[in-house]
Write a protein that holds these residues in place. Structure first.
Motif, PDB file in Angstrom:
ATOM      1  N   ILE A 104      17.554  58.327  32.721  1.00 29.74           N
ATOM      2  CA  ILE A 104      17.640  58.594  31.153  1.00 29.74           C
ATOM      3  C   ILE A 104      19.107  59.385  30.884  1.00 29.74           C
ATOM      4  CG2 ILE A 104      16.887  60.044  29.364  1.00 29.74           C
ATOM      5  CD1 ILE A 104      14.649  58.069  30.337  1.00 29.74           C
ATOM      6  N   VAL A 105      19.619  58.487  30.215  1.00 27.47           N
ATOM      7  CA  VAL A 105      21.168  58.922  29.855  1.00 27.47           C
ATOM      8  C   VAL A 105      21.181  59.135  28.168  1.00 27.47           C
ATOM      9  CG1 VAL A 105      23.597  58.039  29.746  1.00 27.47           C
ATOM     10  CG2 VAL A 105      21.809  57.051  31.219  1.00 27.47           C
ATOM     11  N   GLU A 106      21.562  60.624  28.356  1.00 25.94           N
ATOM     12  CA  GLU A 106      21.536  61.342  27.035  1.00 25.94           C
ATOM     13  C   GLU A 106      23.022  61.252  26.440  1.00 25.94           C
ATOM     14  OE1 GLU A 106      22.021  65.735  24.646  1.00 25.94           O
ATOM     15  OE2 GLU A 106      20.917  65.522  26.717  1.00 25.94           O
ATOM     16  N   GLY A 107      23.135  60.740  25.263  1.00 25.84           N
ATOM     17  CA  GLY A 107      24.366  60.478  24.877  1.00 25.84           C
ATOM     18  C   GLY A 107      25.332  61.812  24.477  1.00 25.84           C
ATOM     19  N   VAL A 108      26.308  61.666  23.771  1.00 21.06           N
ATOM     20  CA  VAL A 108      27.116  62.766  23.239  1.00 21.06           C
ATOM     21  C   VAL A 108      27.394  62.417  21.592  1.00 21.06           C
ATOM     22  CG1 VAL A 108      29.448  61.543  23.802  1.00 21.06           C
ATOM     23  CG2 VAL A 108      29.425  63.938  23.580  1.00 21.06           C
ATOM     24  N   MET A 109      27.459  63.405  20.753  1.00 18.67           N
ATOM     25  CA  MET A 109      27.670  63.287  19.467  1.00 18.67           C
ATOM     26  C   MET A 109      26.932  62.143  18.913  1.00 18.67           C
ATOM     27  SD  MET A 109      31.837  64.074  19.347  1.00 18.67           S
ATOM     28  CE  MET A 109      32.368  62.779  20.359  1.00 18.67           C
ATOM     29  N   GLY A 110      27.542  61.602  17.810  1.00 16.88           N
ATOM     30  CA  GLY A 110      27.048  60.275  17.318  1.00 16.88           C
ATOM     31  C   GLY A 110      27.244  58.928  18.233  1.00 16.88           C
ATOM     32  N   LEU A 111      26.568  57.850  17.988  1.00 19.74           N
ATOM     33  CA  LEU A 111      26.514  56.677  18.934  1.00 19.74           C
ATOM     34  C   LEU A 111      27.910  56.108  19.318  1.00 19.74           C
ATOM     35  CD1 LEU A 111      25.159  54.537  20.779  1.00 19.74           C
ATOM     36  CD2 LEU A 111      24.540  53.358  18.560  1.00 19.74           C
ATOM     37  N   PHE A 112      28.664  56.001  18.396  1.00 16.12           N
ATOM     38  CA  PHE A 112      29.922  55.436  18.314  1.00 16.12           C
ATOM     39  C   PHE A 112      31.109  56.436  18.311  1.00 16.12           C
ATOM     40  CE2 PHE A 112      27.162  52.442  16.167  1.00 16.12           C
ATOM     41  CZ  PHE A 112      27.213  51.278  17.127  1.00 16.12           C
ATOM     42  N   ASP A 113      30.950  57.879  18.259  1.00 20.00           N
ATOM     43  CA  ASP A 113      31.960  58.726  18.373  1.00 20.00           C
ATOM     44  C   ASP A 113      32.757  58.855  19.671  1.00 20.00           C
ATOM     45  OD1 ASP A 113      31.286  59.166  15.578  1.00 20.00           O
ATOM     46  OD2 ASP A 113      29.884  60.801  16.049  1.00 20.00           O
ATOM     47  N   GLY A 114      33.919  58.831  19.686  1.00 18.80           N
ATOM     48  CA  GLY A 114      34.563  59.190  21.114  1.00 18.80           C
ATOM     49  C   GLY A 114      36.136  59.538  20.837  1.00 18.80           C
ATOM     50  N   ARG A 115      36.602  59.199  21.589  1.00 16.40           N
ATOM     51  CA  ARG A 115      38.298  59.268  21.762  1.00 16.40           C
ATOM     52  C   ARG A 115      38.812  58.010  21.137  1.00 16.40           C
ATOM     53  NH1 ARG A 115      42.551  60.779  26.535  1.00 16.40           N
ATOM     54  NH2 ARG A 115      43.470  62.577  25.590  1.00 16.40           N
ATOM     55  N   ILE A 116      39.457  58.030  19.975  1.00 15.41           N
ATOM     56  CA  ILE A 116      40.089  56.969  19.281  1.00 15.41           C
ATOM     57  C   ILE A 116      41.482  56.743  19.674  1.00 15.41           C
ATOM     58  CG2 ILE A 116      40.709  55.993  16.844  1.00 15.41           C
ATOM     59  CD1 ILE A 116      37.748  56.036  17.475  1.00 15.41           C
ATOM     60  N   ASP A 117      41.948  55.372  20.232  1.00 14.02           N
ATOM     61  CA  ASP A 117      43.279  54.938  19.951  1.00 14.02           C
ATOM     62  C   ASP A 117      43.786  54.559  18.963  1.00 14.02           C
ATOM     63  OD1 ASP A 117      45.425  53.777  20.574  1.00 14.02           O
ATOM     64  OD2 ASP A 117      44.863  52.456  22.421  1.00 14.02           O
ATOM     65  N   PRO A 118      44.682  55.365  18.447  1.00 16.52           N
ATOM     66  CA  PRO A 118      45.226  55.100  16.899  1.00 16.52           C
ATOM     67  C   PRO A 118      45.977  53.581  16.929  1.00 16.52           C
ATOM     68  CG  PRO A 118      46.613  56.633  18.222  1.00 16.52           C
ATOM     69  CD  PRO A 118      45.486  56.533  18.808  1.00 16.52           C
ATOM     70  N   ASN A 119      46.271  53.097  17.856  1.00 21.38           N
ATOM     71  CA  ASN A 119      46.744  51.645  17.950  1.00 21.38           C
ATOM     72  C   ASN A 119      45.729  50.716  18.215  1.00 21.38           C
ATOM     73  OD1 ASN A 119      49.873  52.903  18.190  1.00 21.38           O
ATOM     74  ND2 ASN A 119      49.290  53.106  20.332  1.00 21.38           N
ATOM     75  N   ARG A 120      44.485  50.932  18.178  1.00 21.49           N
ATOM     76  CA  ARG A 120      43.582  50.056  18.346  1.00 21.49           C
ATOM     77  C   ARG A 120      42.409  50.592  17.671  1.00 21.49           C
ATOM     78  NH1 ARG A 120      41.926  48.135  23.984  1.00 21.49           N
ATOM     79  NH2 ARG A 120      40.696  46.428  22.639  1.00 21.49           N
ATOM     80  N   ALA A 121      42.264  50.491  16.207  1.00 29.07           N
ATOM     81  CA  ALA A 121      41.350  50.992  15.641  1.00 29.07           C
ATOM     82  C   ALA A 121      39.829  50.397  15.591  1.00 29.07           C
ATOM     83  CB  ALA A 121      41.736  51.287  13.755  1.00 29.07           C
ATOM     84  N   ASP A 122      39.764  48.917  16.151  1.00 30.63           N
ATOM     85  CA  ASP A 122      38.621  48.345  16.054  1.00 30.63           C
ATOM     86  C   ASP A 122      38.071  48.444  17.622  1.00 30.63           C
ATOM     87  OD1 ASP A 122      40.982  47.088  17.447  1.00 30.63           O
ATOM     88  OD2 ASP A 122      40.181  45.074  17.077  1.00 30.63           O
ATOM     89  N   ALA A 123      38.691  49.087  18.458  1.00 27.53           N
ATOM     90  CA  ALA A 123      38.036  49.140  20.172  1.00 27.53           C
ATOM     91  C   ALA A 123      36.910  50.265  19.886  1.00 27.53           C
ATOM     92  CB  ALA A 123      39.320  49.757  20.732  1.00 27.53           C
ATOM     93  N   VAL A 124      36.036  50.120  20.802  1.00 26.69           N
ATOM     94  CA  VAL A 124      35.025  51.178  21.122  1.00 26.69           C
ATOM     95  C   VAL A 124      35.821  52.368  21.540  1.00 26.69           C
ATOM     96  CG1 VAL A 124      32.954  51.601  22.644  1.00 26.69           C
ATOM     97  CG2 VAL A 124      33.511  49.318  21.553  1.00 26.69           C
TER      98      VAL A 124
END
Length: 543
Positions: free
Chosen positions: A87-107
């Motif tokens: 069982i793996v508990e996630g963090v924040m919202g499903l798609f929330d994380g560290r954003i690369d400002p140069n790759r807005a479309d990346a996970v």
């Protein structure tokens, strides 16, 4: 090695009930006869404590930011040894994380979505049903179609208000083709007390944590279709498990031989209690998988029997029956250590020092250390200590009692003056200052500490500013800050780290063989630092 099947527990946003669902699911599946491996996405130390209570084995973290994307699957394989579901508990919202400002479309890096994709595991979305009706279908449609690399396998409705409310929500889920795996009513009594940094750690919450976990287990067992969850579990990853011994050999690039590490591992295993630990035999093909199960609480951390309170003590680095052993152990003066004896690394545990990763002790043991856990609230410094680890936690909640243990404070200050290697993170940094909220501390670091007005939180890309017992100057490290205290009246110690946020920051202190900092690092992402620290402890023990 084929992976153990898993499900990832995610949510549209924080506060939706992931921890309740994940912890209860671990407990309910264990009660149903499954061997469950619990994980938490991200750097969180607190949720894994509750997971561990429910599972009867260590709760572990999967954090691509701190350990590198390439280690997520090996660490998962390592943590699932002997288990039939994870069982793996996630963090924040499903798609929330560290954003690369140069790759807005990346996970987003470090997001639940990234980890689920790496594991190839299906996601169960936990939705806080308060305020939702038919429009839930639109929300679920968005989450199901936003990223094709993430498979949404089902929904659990949390905090459902009534039978009619549940019917409407189930119809919305059916409209987008997502099965409802459970519907939980509103249960205010399940709330676990929190404070400035989130939930109170399980080891501090004591019997109340046991009761909360039992209630979560019962709630999920009653209202979630466990058979459907097990049927949904999956994963497409293959490969070898993380091996602390192999990591050390690779990281040190020949400064020590495979044979020397292997000999350390064999010696430690012979001296410890791994033979009584079923987890050790299950992972015998990994040279040091369970080496942290030495003569301290580590052996209890892998057992699936015993009370939740005992497990909490083991998992959160609190000594069990060994406290009397530590207090009465004969002194081993450094010049007269037995030939071939392992250097003793003392790790602070107990209610004030609850933050730590299971892999830390495993790496220390694989590097050739004997581990002794002690509680700074009540214990003395273990005899023969050649290295000291002061991890994170909540010393500000226990400042008076820490201060009252004057004998320990003096011993640590004297040890630091003699060159004792000390690795202090966050809570450890505070303990080494002159004072914490007016209470006398160890006085090793020329600074005072106090509870601050705001929370400091976030990942940092740091550079080591000087050589230390952990890192060479110039080493680049990813870490995480998580505190609401601050240092005042600081002296002229060499800063440990430099990084840039809105401005350039220097942080921490290096003083002799002391490395103290607010920055939390993950040892699995920095195995060379562990080898360097144990080598420093060996030198201290033999001086």
């Amino acid at each position: 090695m084929v992976s153990t099947p898993a499900v990832v527990i995610a949510a549209p946003a924080s506060g939706s009930g992931k921890t309740t669902l994940a912890t209860g699911l671990v407990g309910a599946l264990r009660r149903a006869g499954h061997e469950v491996a619990p994980f938490k996405v991200g750097p969180d130390y607190i949720d894994p404590g509750y997971h561990g209570l429910a599972a009867g084995r260590p709760g572990r973290n999967l954090d691509p930011v701190l350990v590198g994307e390439e280690r997520v699957v090996p660490l998962y394989q390592h943590g699932t040894a002997g288990c039939d579901i994870a069982i793996v508990e996630g963090v924040m919202g499903l798609f929330d994380g560290r954003i690369d400002p140069n790759r807005a479309d990346a996970v987003a890096e470090g997001s639940t979505a990234q980890v689920a994709s790496l594991l190839g595991a299906p996601v169960i979305l936990v939705v806080d049903a308060r305020g939702h009706s038919q429009s839930l279908a639109a929300l679920l449609h968005g989450f199901a179609t936003f990223d094709s690399s993430v498979r949404l396998g089902g929904v659990i409705l949390n905090r459902v208000g009534s039978e009619r409310h549940e019917q409407v929500l189930r119809a919305a889920c059916e409209r987008v083709g997502l099965p409802v795996l459970g519907a939980l009513p509103r249960m205010a009594e399940l709330s676990v007390p929190s404070r400035h940094l989130g939930l109170i750690p399980a080891v501090e919450h004591g019997r109340a944590a046991d009761a909360a976990v039992a209630a979560m287990t019962e709630l999920v067992a009653t209202h979630v279709d466990l058979a459907a969850v097990v049927a949904l579990a999956g994963g497409a990853v293959h490969g070898a498990a993380w091996d602390p011994l192999a990591e050390l050999v690779t990281a040190t690039a020949g400064t020590r031989t495979d044979a020397s590490y292997a000999e350390s591992a064999r010696t430690h295993r012979a001296a410890g209690s791994a033979d009584n630990d079923p987890g050790a035999s299950r992972a015998a093909d990994s040279a040091a998988t369970n080496l942290s199960t030495s003569r301290t609480a580590g052996s209890a951390a892998h057992r699936s029997t015993g009370s939740a309170s005992e497990y909490a003590a083991a998992q959160q680095n609190t000594t069990l029956s060994t406290r009397s052993e530590l207090a009465g152990a004969p002194s081993i003066p450094a010049p007269h250590r037995p030939a071939g004896a392992l250097p003793i690394i003392a790790i602070a545990g107990g209610p004030a020092f609850t933050f730590g990763y299971a892999e830390h002790r495993e790496l220390l043991a694989a590097a050739g250390a004997e581990i002794v856990v002690f509680d700074p609230l009540t214990d003395e410094l273990p005899s023969g200590t050649a290295g000291l680890v002061l991890p994170g936690g909540f010393p500000e909640e226990h400042a008076a009692q820490l201060s009252a243990n004057e004998k320990l404070r003096i011993a640590i200050a004297e040890g630091a003056a003699r060159g004792l290697p000390i690795h202090a993170e966050c809570a450890g940094l505070l303990y080494l200052t002159r004072s914490l909220d007016g209470h006398a501390m160890a006085g090793v670091i020329d600074a005072d500490a106090e509870f601050g007005p705001r929370l400091t939180l976030g990942y940092r890309d740091a550079v080591a500013l000087a050589d230390s017992v952990l890192w060479a100057a110039g080493s680049r490290v990813r870490g995480h800050e998580f505190h609401r205290t601050r240092l005042t009246n600081t002296g002229s110690a060499t800063p440990a780290w430099g990084w840039r946020t809105d401005a350039s920051v220097t942080e921490g202190a290096i003083q002799g063989n002391v490395h103290a900092s607010y920055l939390h690092t993950h040892p699995a992402g920095n195995p060379a630092a562990i080898a360097r620290f144990v080598s420093a402890a060996e030198r201290f023990a033999n001086q």
